[in-house]
Design a protein around this motif. Structure first.
Motif, PDB file in Angstrom:
ATOM      1  N   PRO A 276      35.411  66.192  87.227  1.00  0.00           N
ATOM      2  CA  PRO A 276      37.668  65.720  86.714  1.00  0.00           C
ATOM      3  C   PRO A 276      36.888  66.246  85.361  1.00  0.00           C
ATOM      4  CG  PRO A 276      35.450  63.758  87.374  1.00  0.00           C
ATOM      5  CD  PRO A 276      34.210  65.636  88.004  1.00  0.00           C
ATOM      6  N   ASN A 277      36.845  66.739  84.846  1.00  0.00           N
ATOM      7  CA  ASN A 277      36.717  67.415  83.398  1.00  0.00           C
ATOM      8  C   ASN A 277      37.544  68.173  82.987  1.00  0.00           C
ATOM      9  OD1 ASN A 277      35.114  65.518  81.962  1.00  0.00           O
ATOM     10  ND2 ASN A 277      33.780  66.382  82.499  1.00  0.00           N
ATOM     11  N   TYR A 279      40.812  68.175  85.086  1.00  0.00           N
ATOM     12  CA  TYR A 279      41.779  67.796  85.769  1.00  0.00           C
ATOM     13  C   TYR A 279      42.559  67.017  84.801  1.00  0.00           C
ATOM     14  CZ  TYR A 279      40.571  69.738  89.996  1.00  0.00           C
ATOM     15  OH  TYR A 279      39.476  70.954  91.258  1.00  0.00           O
ATOM     16  N   SER A 282      41.934  62.650  83.238  1.00  0.00           N
ATOM     17  CA  SER A 282      40.462  62.275  83.020  1.00  0.00           C
ATOM     18  C   SER A 282      39.553  61.697  81.857  1.00  0.00           C
ATOM     19  CB  SER A 282      38.999  63.793  83.908  1.00  0.00           C
ATOM     20  OG  SER A 282      38.917  64.870  82.867  1.00  0.00           O
ATOM     21  N   SER A 283      39.971  62.232  81.146  1.00  0.00           N
ATOM     22  CA  SER A 283      39.264  61.683  79.441  1.00  0.00           C
ATOM     23  C   SER A 283      38.987  60.689  79.412  1.00  0.00           C
ATOM     24  CB  SER A 283      40.079  61.934  78.507  1.00  0.00           C
ATOM     25  OG  SER A 283      41.640  61.840  77.883  1.00  0.00           O
ATOM     26  N   PHE A 287      42.417  57.921  86.786  1.00  0.00           N
ATOM     27  CA  PHE A 287      43.102  58.979  87.317  1.00  0.00           C
ATOM     28  C   PHE A 287      44.786  58.471  87.528  1.00  0.00           C
ATOM     29  CE2 PHE A 287      40.736  62.447  87.977  1.00  0.00           C
ATOM     30  CZ  PHE A 287      40.198  63.285  87.358  1.00  0.00           C
ATOM     31  N   GLU A 291      49.599  61.051  86.497  1.00  0.00           N
ATOM     32  CA  GLU A 291      48.685  62.048  86.678  1.00  0.00           C
ATOM     33  C   GLU A 291      48.249  63.191  87.447  1.00  0.00           C
ATOM     34  OE1 GLU A 291      46.156  60.191  83.121  1.00  0.00           O
ATOM     35  OE2 GLU A 291      45.288  59.550  84.066  1.00  0.00           O
ATOM     36  N   ALA A 302      37.722  59.001  88.400  1.00  0.00           N
ATOM     37  CA  ALA A 302      38.080  60.304  87.519  1.00  0.00           C
ATOM     38  C   ALA A 302      36.770  60.712  87.534  1.00  0.00           C
ATOM     39  CB  ALA A 302      38.932  60.541  85.726  1.00  0.00           C
ATOM     40  N   THR A 303      36.361  60.109  88.548  1.00  0.00           N
ATOM     41  CA  THR A 303      34.895  61.188  89.875  1.00  0.00           C
ATOM     42  C   THR A 303      35.113  62.426  90.821  1.00  0.00           C
ATOM     43  OG1 THR A 303      35.049  59.297  91.494  1.00  0.00           O
ATOM     44  CG2 THR A 303      34.031  58.528  89.047  1.00  0.00           C
ATOM     45  N   THR A 304      33.883  63.229  91.013  1.00  0.00           N
ATOM     46  CA  THR A 304      33.656  64.370  91.868  1.00  0.00           C
ATOM     47  C   THR A 304      34.217  63.529  93.279  1.00  0.00           C
ATOM     48  OG1 THR A 304      32.323  65.296  90.919  1.00  0.00           O
ATOM     49  CG2 THR A 304      32.605  65.245  93.008  1.00  0.00           C
TER      50      THR A 304
END
Length: 428
Positions: A276-277, A279, A282-283, A287, A291, A302-304
């Motif tokens: 996620p980092n 994209y 994600s910070s 999401f 976005e 915002a995860t895998t």
């Protein structure tokens, strides 16, 4: 509990599903049972749930609350009556356990243990299927109130109104901590009002006295979105219907697709693509629809797991939306526009993709799940290689290109190479 796997609900799309089911969450696979098979869901108070667990032998289906207390245990009364078969003359106990019409007593996290039993068989299908009827929320709430926006929003993080209120009250002397937490998790001043009972004017004045502007909580000040991939660009917005969570089971489930992809790709590359980092947005750990570029999706973790489910779900949808006549259309178009192969982010390409993937074909290329799963493996492997080597910005554009390429190869393997011949040359 800390290691439980989160199952995310997405709209129920199965045509034969019971009409009242609105959302579905699924975990499934073929073969040895995963070592970690305790799952958690984020349920809504008053919503009704039907839960099905299936394995080789009788599963023991249990629902736990957020403290780990067993609050619902299947008593076998809903299970189908075992029928003797040639392979099971002694009528082995039912392979299915079911909990029907369970109503969530609060909004927040619950844990589900499917109790899968493997027996002596090593290659079998196991599944956990949870169906949600959100329409019963109002009728099942004893006070007749519809959940507030704060209640629904916090539930996406497994947090209750009371927990949020306790956090705020324990940090009243640290307004910046409250403000930053609200901003990070998308909590507006209206939601803060619903959580605390204070009016939005009081909340605005409280933060203003410490030099903080609540416009930043309400979207007036644009969020700082770091650079990175964006799932769907604006020129493909009409294809947003393709972007869904992967709710397929068996060999098309996310777990199965991931496991099979590991056989053909370098695992660190795989996790880079689904990191996620890499994209946009994600910070803050969330999401948003803006976005992602997909209006019908709400805020998502915002995860895998989120990225895997969305990309696999989109690929499956795209493969099901492509037919032989459309592949011929693509091949013909690329012959006259070869530059699009190296520069796909154009209006011409977008128009082509919008036309091809807008509806289900009359002549689908993929007619069974095994064939489709193999196509997803191929397309994902190519996608990973493309992204790692070239850092494409719009990953779903690349997904659609890879879908068309895999479909061309499928037709050729089935003896239809003739459609790619033109004046003695082969398109591929």
């Amino acid at each position: 509990m800390a290691n439980a796997v989160l199952l995310t609900f997405s709209p129920t799309l199965v045509e034969f599903a019971t009409p009242e089911w609105d959302n579905t969450a699924v975990a499934s696979g073929i073969g040895p049972i995963p070592l970690q098979h305790l799952y958690k869901i984020e349920a809504t108070e008053g919503a009704t749930y039907d839960i099905f667990a299936n394995s080789f032998e009788e599963p023991a289906l249990i629902v736990y609350d957020n403290q780990g207390n067993a609050i619902f245990v299947n008593d076998d009364s809903d299970d189908p009556v075992p029928v003797p078969t040639e392979n099971n003359p002694d009528k082995r106990p039912s392979e299915l356990d079911e909990i029907s019409d369970w109503v969530a007593p609060y909004t927040g996290v619950f844990f589900v243990a499917p109790g899968w039993q493997q027996g002596s068989v090593t290659d079998f299908v196991y599944s956990l299927n949870i169906q949600e009827d959100i329409d019963t929320v109002t009728s099942n709430n004893t006070d007749g109130d519809t959940p507030s926006s704060a209640q629904i929003h916090l539930a996406t993080y497994g947090v209750t109104i009371q927990q949020a209120r306790d956090f705020i009250l324990s940090h009243v002397d640290q307004p910046a901590t409250i403000f930053n937490a609200a901003k990070q998790f998308g909590v507006t001043t209206q939601m803060l009002s619903e959580i605390t009972g204070f009016s939005t004017d009081v909340i605005d004045s409280f933060f203003a006295s410490f030099g903080m502007n609540t416009d930043a909580l309400n979207g007036v000040i644009a969020p700082d979105i770091p650079s990175g991939h964006k799932l769907l660009p604006e020129n493909l917005a009409s294809l947003s219907h393709l972007v869904v969570f992967n709710t397929n089971s068996g060999i098309l489930s996310t777990d199965s697709l991931r496991e099979n992809n590991f056989r053909g790709v370098y695992e660190p590359d795989y996790f880079d693509v689904f990191d996620p980092n890499n994209y946009q947005g994600s910070s803050d750990g969330v999401f948003t629809a803006e976005e992602l570029g997909v209006a019908h999706l709400s805020n998502l973790p915002a995860t895998t797991e989120t990225l895997e489910s969305l990309i696999y779900g989109t690929m499956v949808n795209a493969f099901r939306a492509i037919g032989e006549s459309e592949i011929i259309q693509i091949a013909s178009y690329f012959r006259s526009h070869p530059d699009l192969i190296d520069n796909p982010d154009t209006s011409e390409f977008a128009a082509l993709m919008n036309d091809v993937f807008s509806d289900r074909p009359a002549d689908p290329i993929y007619r069974d799940d095994t064939q489709l799963a193999q196509a997803v493996y191929q397309a994902t492997n190519v996608l990973i290689d493309d992204v790692i080597r070239n850092d494409f910005e719009d990953i779903l554009i690349m997904s659609l290109i890879d879908v068309t390429a895999a479909s061309m190869l499928e037709l050729i393997s089935n003896g239809r190479a003739d459609i790619f011949f033109d004046s003695g040359g082969v398109f591929l």
